[in-house]
Design an enzyme around this catalytic site. Sequence first.
Site, mmCIF file in Angstrom:
data_model
loop_
_atom_site.group_PDB
_atom_site.id
_atom_site.type_symbol
_atom_site.label_atom_id
_atom_site.label_comp_id
_atom_site.label_asym_id
_atom_site.label_seq_id
_atom_site.Cartn_x
_atom_site.Cartn_y
_atom_site.Cartn_z
ATOM 1 N N GLU A 96 -8.155 -12.785 -3.567
ATOM 2 C CA GLU A 96 -8.205 -12.072 -4.840
ATOM 3 C C GLU A 96 -6.931 -12.322 -5.633
ATOM 4 O OE1 GLU A 96 -11.139 -8.352 -4.009
ATOM 5 O OE2 GLU A 96 -9.076 -8.054 -3.417
ATOM 6 N N CYS B 231 -1.056 -11.415 -10.669
ATOM 7 C CA CYS B 231 -0.617 -11.170 -9.298
ATOM 8 C C CYS B 231 -1.296 -12.202 -8.390
ATOM 9 C CB CYS B 231 -0.992 -9.740 -8.910
ATOM 10 S SG CYS B 231 -0.492 -9.326 -7.242
ATOM 11 N N CYS C 110 -3.324 -11.393 6.015
ATOM 12 C CA CYS C 110 -1.881 -11.261 6.237
ATOM 13 C C CYS C 110 -1.643 -10.813 7.672
ATOM 14 C CB CYS C 110 -1.276 -10.241 5.271
ATOM 15 S SG CYS C 110 0.517 -10.118 5.446
ATOM 16 N N CYS D 28 1.086 -4.138 7.623
ATOM 17 C CA CYS D 28 1.735 -2.915 7.127
ATOM 18 C C CYS D 28 0.671 -1.803 7.084
ATOM 19 C CB CYS D 28 2.334 -3.145 5.745
ATOM 20 S SG CYS D 28 3.568 -4.458 5.731
ATOM 21 N N CYS E 298 -1.554 -0.931 3.872
ATOM 22 C CA CYS E 298 -2.061 -2.037 3.050
ATOM 23 C C CYS E 298 -3.417 -2.535 3.547
ATOM 24 C CB CYS E 298 -1.037 -3.169 3.086
ATOM 25 S SG CYS E 298 -1.613 -4.669 2.309
ATOM 26 N N GLY F 219 -1.064 -11.491 1.415
ATOM 27 C CA GLY F 219 -0.199 -12.355 2.217
ATOM 28 C C GLY F 219 1.284 -12.120 1.998
ATOM 29 N N GLU F 220 2.065 -12.666 2.910
ATOM 30 C CA GLU F 220 3.531 -12.552 2.843
ATOM 31 C C GLU F 220 4.072 -13.925 2.424
ATOM 32 O OE1 GLU F 220 6.368 -10.609 3.008
ATOM 33 O OE2 GLU F 220 7.233 -12.601 2.821
ATOM 34 N N SER G 141 7.633 -11.250 -4.135
ATOM 35 C CA SER G 141 7.881 -10.015 -3.401
ATOM 36 C C SER G 141 7.707 -10.278 -1.911
ATOM 37 C CB SER G 141 6.871 -8.981 -3.885
ATOM 38 O OG SER G 141 7.019 -7.814 -3.173
ATOM 39 N N SER H 194 10.472 -5.646 -0.345
ATOM 40 C CA SER H 194 9.635 -4.468 -0.062
ATOM 41 C C SER H 194 10.302 -3.677 1.059
ATOM 42 C CB SER H 194 8.240 -4.911 0.394
ATOM 43 O OG SER H 194 7.646 -5.691 -0.602
ATOM 44 N N LEU H 195 11.067 -2.686 0.668
ATOM 45 C CA LEU H 195 11.844 -1.910 1.643
ATOM 46 C C LEU H 195 11.004 -0.749 2.194
ATOM 47 C CD1 LEU H 195 14.752 -2.020 2.750
ATOM 48 C CD2 LEU H 195 15.369 -0.331 1.008
ATOM 49 N N HIS H 196 10.529 0.091 1.301
ATOM 50 C CA HIS H 196 9.558 1.150 1.583
ATOM 51 C C HIS H 196 10.024 2.256 2.528
ATOM 52 C CE1 HIS H 196 7.101 -1.431 -0.712
ATOM 53 N NE2 HIS H 196 6.521 -2.102 0.241
ATOM 54 N N CYS I 173 -1.689 -2.222 -6.096
ATOM 55 C CA CYS I 173 -0.887 -2.642 -4.955
ATOM 56 C C CYS I 173 -1.470 -2.131 -3.645
ATOM 57 C CB CYS I 173 0.530 -2.089 -5.074
ATOM 58 S SG CYS I 173 1.446 -2.949 -6.305
HETATM 59 FE FE1 SF4 Z 1 0.986 -8.235 4.197
HETATM 60 FE FE2 SF4 Z 1 2.259 -7.407 1.995
HETATM 61 FE FE3 SF4 Z 1 0.127 -6.076 2.921
HETATM 62 FE FE4 SF4 Z 1 2.412 -5.977 4.305
HETATM 63 S S1 SF4 Z 1 2.079 -5.167 2.216
HETATM 64 S S2 SF4 Z 1 0.337 -6.298 5.157
HETATM 65 S S3 SF4 Z 1 3.212 -8.031 3.949
HETATM 66 S S4 SF4 Z 1 0.144 -8.151 2.130
#
Ligand code: SF4
Length: 345
Positions: A91, A104, A111, A115, A118, A162-163, A194, A216-218, A335
């Site tokens: 997407e 985006c 991924c 997390c 997510c 994805g990362e 990011s 992305s600290l969070h 997000c």
């Molecule tokens: Fe992957 Fe980003 Fe989702 Fe974490 S926030 S699972 S790194 S897509």
Amino acid sequence: MIDILNLDYGELENFVVKELKAPKFRTKQIWQWLWQKGVCDFDEMTNLAKKLRDELKNKAVLTHPQVDVVQTSKDGTIKLLLRLADGALVETVLIPMESRYTQCLSTQVGCAMGCTFCNTGLMGFERNMTMSEILGQVLAGRKYLQDNNLNPLKNLVFMGMGEPLLNLDNLIKSLKTLNNPEGLSFVPRRITVSSVGFIKPLEILGETGLTLPAISLHAPTQELREKIMPKAAKTHIDDLLAAMDKFPLKPRERVTYEYLLLGGVNDSIEHARQLVRILGHRKCKVNLIAYNPGDRPLYEAPAREKVLAFEKYLWDKKITATIRRSMGQDIKAACGQLKADRLDS
Ligand code: SF4
């Protein structure tokens, strides 16, 4: 057969000279057709002789991702479900901003980071996307906006599925191709990558000078980060912050730390205080994002007053903080909501 959109400028030049046996100056013409004009067929490259176009058809493929589903949010956000050549689904989201759009982009199918907040993380990891597929999203997004007489695409954020730093080679290749003034021509300040942050890839990215990633600290502590993003937290928060302290910055640049506020988890004033403790002396700003619960919530949304109080606390302690406006929630384009599951969309 070579995927022509997967070649950077130097590789295309080699291909033109060595494989097509054509003069070097043809590289620029082909490059402009591919990236500036975004043609989908070699026959549309009308300033090339038919013989050269046939040669291209014999030796290369030119494939754009197929737009399978388009969803438009009531706030104007557009989500495209794209089918890649092998059938994989990803997407990408077009977000309206005054007189322009920000897109985006995804960098992986699924991924591996998992997390806990997510939806993409729930999918697991399928594979990395190639440069052709990563930038194919830009070609598809730009075309969709043009075909529908919408505002132009001006900014890109690598915040989709994805990362990005776990697909570093394709990310770097994509950033270089994006910068090329004869092609898509996106200057670095119009691109944000990011990442949850990994030490070595950050070092490599810093050396390229291509982009300053947003982290992305969070969570304000290692302990809490381990709970909500256990795989990312394998990079210790202290090491991550130290790596960003060393990241080469241009004058007036500051590192952006993203902080997703999860209701009752990391949104209290005590958490804000802990965040100030680790960031207060650093050259940075904080981007606050309120969690989008959607219809299958993994967490609770933070109360609006808590979000505002968190932001105010940071400002009071002289940390620049902004609250990112959440767009496209009703079509699961916000997000953490991307999932590329057609039935679920
Ligand atoms: Fe992957 Fe980003 Fe989702 Fe974490 S926030 S699972 S790194 S897509």
